[in-house]
Scaffold this active site. Structure first.
Site, PDB file in Angstrom:
ATOM      1  N   LYS A   1      43.608  57.492  35.738  1.00  0.00           N
ATOM      2  CA  LYS A   1      43.260  56.691  34.554  1.00  0.00           C
ATOM      3  C   LYS A   1      41.823  56.914  34.054  1.00  0.00           C
ATOM      4  CE  LYS A   1      46.501  52.849  34.822  1.00  0.00           C
ATOM      5  NZ  LYS A   1      46.582  51.390  34.774  1.00  0.00           N
TER       6      LYS A   1
ATOM      7  N   ASP B   1      46.895  48.286  28.632  1.00  0.00           N
ATOM      8  CA  ASP B   1      47.077  47.241  29.658  1.00  0.00           C
ATOM      9  C   ASP B   1      46.631  45.857  29.163  1.00  0.00           C
ATOM     10  OD1 ASP B   1      48.345  48.603  31.704  1.00  0.00           O
ATOM     11  OD2 ASP B   1      46.490  49.210  32.685  1.00  0.00           O
TER      12      ASP B   1
HETATM   13  P1  NAP Z   1      42.241  48.333  42.518  1.00  0.00           P
HETATM   14  O1  NAP Z   1      41.385  48.911  41.456  1.00  0.00           O
HETATM   15  O2  NAP Z   1      42.441  49.079  43.789  1.00  0.00           O
HETATM   16  O3  NAP Z   1      41.672  46.856  42.867  1.00  0.00           O
HETATM   17  C1  NAP Z   1      42.205  46.115  43.934  1.00  0.00           C
HETATM   18  C2  NAP Z   1      41.667  44.683  43.886  1.00  0.00           C
HETATM   19  O4  NAP Z   1      42.307  43.943  44.935  1.00  0.00           O
HETATM   20  C3  NAP Z   1      40.167  44.592  44.123  1.00  0.00           C
HETATM   21  O5  NAP Z   1      39.644  43.492  43.421  1.00  0.00           O
HETATM   22  C4  NAP Z   1      40.117  44.342  45.638  1.00  0.00           C
HETATM   23  O6  NAP Z   1      38.935  43.712  46.063  1.00  0.00           O
HETATM   24  C5  NAP Z   1      41.286  43.406  45.796  1.00  0.00           C
HETATM   25  N1  NAP Z   1      41.784  43.360  47.187  1.00  0.00           N
HETATM   26  C6  NAP Z   1      42.493  44.306  47.829  1.00  0.00           C
HETATM   27  N2  NAP Z   1      42.754  43.909  49.089  1.00  0.00           N
HETATM   28  C7  NAP Z   1      42.181  42.693  49.245  1.00  0.00           C
HETATM   29  C8  NAP Z   1      42.096  41.759  50.323  1.00  0.00           C
HETATM   30  N3  NAP Z   1      42.669  42.011  51.520  1.00  0.00           N
HETATM   31  N4  NAP Z   1      41.449  40.590  50.115  1.00  0.00           N
HETATM   32  C9  NAP Z   1      40.882  40.315  48.906  1.00  0.00           C
HETATM   33  N5  NAP Z   1      40.921  41.161  47.858  1.00  0.00           N
HETATM   34  C10 NAP Z   1      41.569  42.346  48.020  1.00  0.00           C
HETATM   35  O7  NAP Z   1      43.731  48.062  41.996  1.00  0.00           O
HETATM   36  P2  NAP Z   1      44.168  47.713  40.476  1.00  0.00           P
HETATM   37  O8  NAP Z   1      44.531  48.965  39.769  1.00  0.00           O
HETATM   38  O9  NAP Z   1      43.152  46.804  39.882  1.00  0.00           O
HETATM   39  O10 NAP Z   1      45.543  46.931  40.732  1.00  0.00           O
HETATM   40  C11 NAP Z   1      45.555  45.638  41.331  1.00  0.00           C
HETATM   41  C12 NAP Z   1      46.988  45.095  41.364  1.00  0.00           C
HETATM   42  O11 NAP Z   1      47.480  44.897  40.046  1.00  0.00           O
HETATM   43  C13 NAP Z   1      48.004  46.042  42.049  1.00  0.00           C
HETATM   44  O12 NAP Z   1      48.877  45.265  42.829  1.00  0.00           O
HETATM   45  C14 NAP Z   1      48.729  46.673  40.887  1.00  0.00           C
HETATM   46  O13 NAP Z   1      50.058  47.052  41.232  1.00  0.00           O
HETATM   47  C15 NAP Z   1      48.756  45.522  39.892  1.00  0.00           C
HETATM   48  N6  NAP Z   1      48.876  45.971  38.498  1.00  0.00           N
HETATM   49  C16 NAP Z   1      49.930  45.501  37.767  1.00  0.00           C
HETATM   50  C17 NAP Z   1      50.057  45.870  36.442  1.00  0.00           C
HETATM   51  C18 NAP Z   1      51.202  45.334  35.648  1.00  0.00           C
HETATM   52  O14 NAP Z   1      51.547  45.931  34.619  1.00  0.00           O
HETATM   53  N7  NAP Z   1      51.791  44.207  36.041  1.00  0.00           N
HETATM   54  C19 NAP Z   1      49.108  46.722  35.834  1.00  0.00           C
HETATM   55  C20 NAP Z   1      48.048  47.190  36.617  1.00  0.00           C
HETATM   56  C21 NAP Z   1      47.935  46.795  37.951  1.00  0.00           C
HETATM   57  P3  NAP Z   1      37.666  44.586  46.560  1.00  0.00           P
HETATM   58  O15 NAP Z   1      36.941  45.025  45.314  1.00  0.00           O
HETATM   59  O16 NAP Z   1      36.899  43.645  47.411  1.00  0.00           O
HETATM   60  O17 NAP Z   1      38.223  45.768  47.331  1.00  0.00           O
END
Ligand code: NAP
Length: 277
Positions: free
Chosen positions: A69, A106
């Site tokens: 991305k 998004d």
């Molecule tokens: P990302 O950039 O990897 O960010 C992950 C986030 O989760 C960060 O804020 C991270 O915190 C937090 N996190 C992970 N493990 C954790 C834990 N054990 N305790 C507390 N916080 C934790 O991922 P992303 O792309 O933002 O995606 C996040 C989620 O949204 C995923 O599940 C993805 O599938 C979903 N999503 C859904 C859509 C949709 O269309 N519905 C679109 C995009 C994403 P830290 O910064 O502290 O690591």
């Protein structure tokens, strides 16, 4: 001679679990369009070559997912203001010379989902609490600010990442400590989980919502499972809830229209088709 079928797809690494082919495939059948939408596995170091190859093969464009991305935005000849603001692109369109126009849908998908699933919801009705500061959070924050949220409380396990995001989006965003997130739910109109907590195989997001008003809306970006532990807690507290699948469905619509020429509908049939895939 009939025209060649229109082509589009999704690039990622890995790509096997993407729901996008089922989603676009449903719309192609529904609107009787001669076209194909295919998953393409593209290794991180092959992005530029792969985009050039897809354009050369006649693809109209593609979705970009993890890990492409940010790099896709950097490679694009031109990008929408939204993609630049979010710092990532998920919808790429090839121009006649093969160069890339990059967009990010998004934030649009996030808002369109809430507006469809909770028609009474108003972003400006009160502060928002956003949990997480990853890539998805950037789109959610941009969307909420555009929709009129004047106070956005942002909590992330790694505080520095939340501070970086807050600095990028300006005065409307205030960072709160991850350990204080429950208190930060006081008086909010909207609570959004953008972390991966609650996803199948991950620990749950355990956020007690005692401080949240009963009028607040809770939504989760995680959609596997559809009812996450966080949404179950919110519903038990009497809050309205919206699951994350609709965001995935809505974010796909602008790309489909750009590549296949029809503005598609997001409805129960599409939802069922994607869930069944
Ligand atoms: P990302 O950039 O990897 O960010 C992950 C986030 O989760 C960060 O804020 C991270 O915190 C937090 N996190 C992970 N493990 C954790 C834990 N054990 N305790 C507390 N916080 C934790 O991922 P992303 O792309 O933002 O995606 C996040 C989620 O949204 C995923 O599940 C993805 O599938 C979903 N999503 C859904 C859509 C949709 O269309 N519905 C679109 C995009 C994403 P830290 O910064 O502290 O690591």
């Amino acid at each position: 001679m009939s025209a060649a079928p229109r082509l589009a797809g999704v690039i990622g690494w890995p790509i096997g679990h993407s729901r996008s082919p089922a989603l676009h495939g449903h719309w192609l059948r529904r609107y009787g369009i001669a076209g194909h939408y295919v998953p393409v596995a593209v290794a991180p170091d092959r992005l530029e070559d792969s985009l050039r190859a897809l354009a050369l093969l006649g693809f109209r464009g593609c979705n970009a997912t993890i890990p492409h991305k940010e790099a896709a935005l950097a490679l694009a000849a031109e990008a929408s203001a939204t993609a630049r603001r979010i710092g990532a692109a998920n919808t790429l369109t090839f121009r006649p010379d093969g160069s890339v126009f990059a967009d990010n849908t998004d934030a649009y998908g996030f808002l369109a989902n809430l507006r469809q699933a909770a028609p009474g919801w108003r972003a400006g009705a009160g502060p928002a609490l956003v949990l997480g500061a990853g890539g998805a959070a950037r789109a959610v924050v941009a969307g909420l600010i555009d929709a009129g949220v004047s106070e956005l409380r942002l909590a992330n396990r790694t505080r520095a990442r939340a501070e970086e995001l807050a600095a990028h989006f300006g005065a409307a965003v205030a960072v709160v400590d991850w350990a204080r997130a429950e208190d930060a739910a006081e008086g909010v109109a909207t609570i959004v989980n953008t972390t991966s907590l609650g996803m199948a195989g991950q620990p749950p997001l355990e956020l007690r919502l005692n401080a949240a008003p009963e009028t607040a809306l809770a939504t989760d970006l995680v959609y596997q499972p559809l009812v996450t532990p966080f949404l179950a807690l919110a519903a038990a507290r009497g809050l309205a809830t919206v699951d994350g699948l609709g965001m995935l469905l809505h974010q796909a619509a602008p790309g489909f229209e750009a590549w296949f020429g029809v503005a598609p509908e997001v409805d129960g049939e599409l939802r069922a088709a994607v869930l069944a895939a």
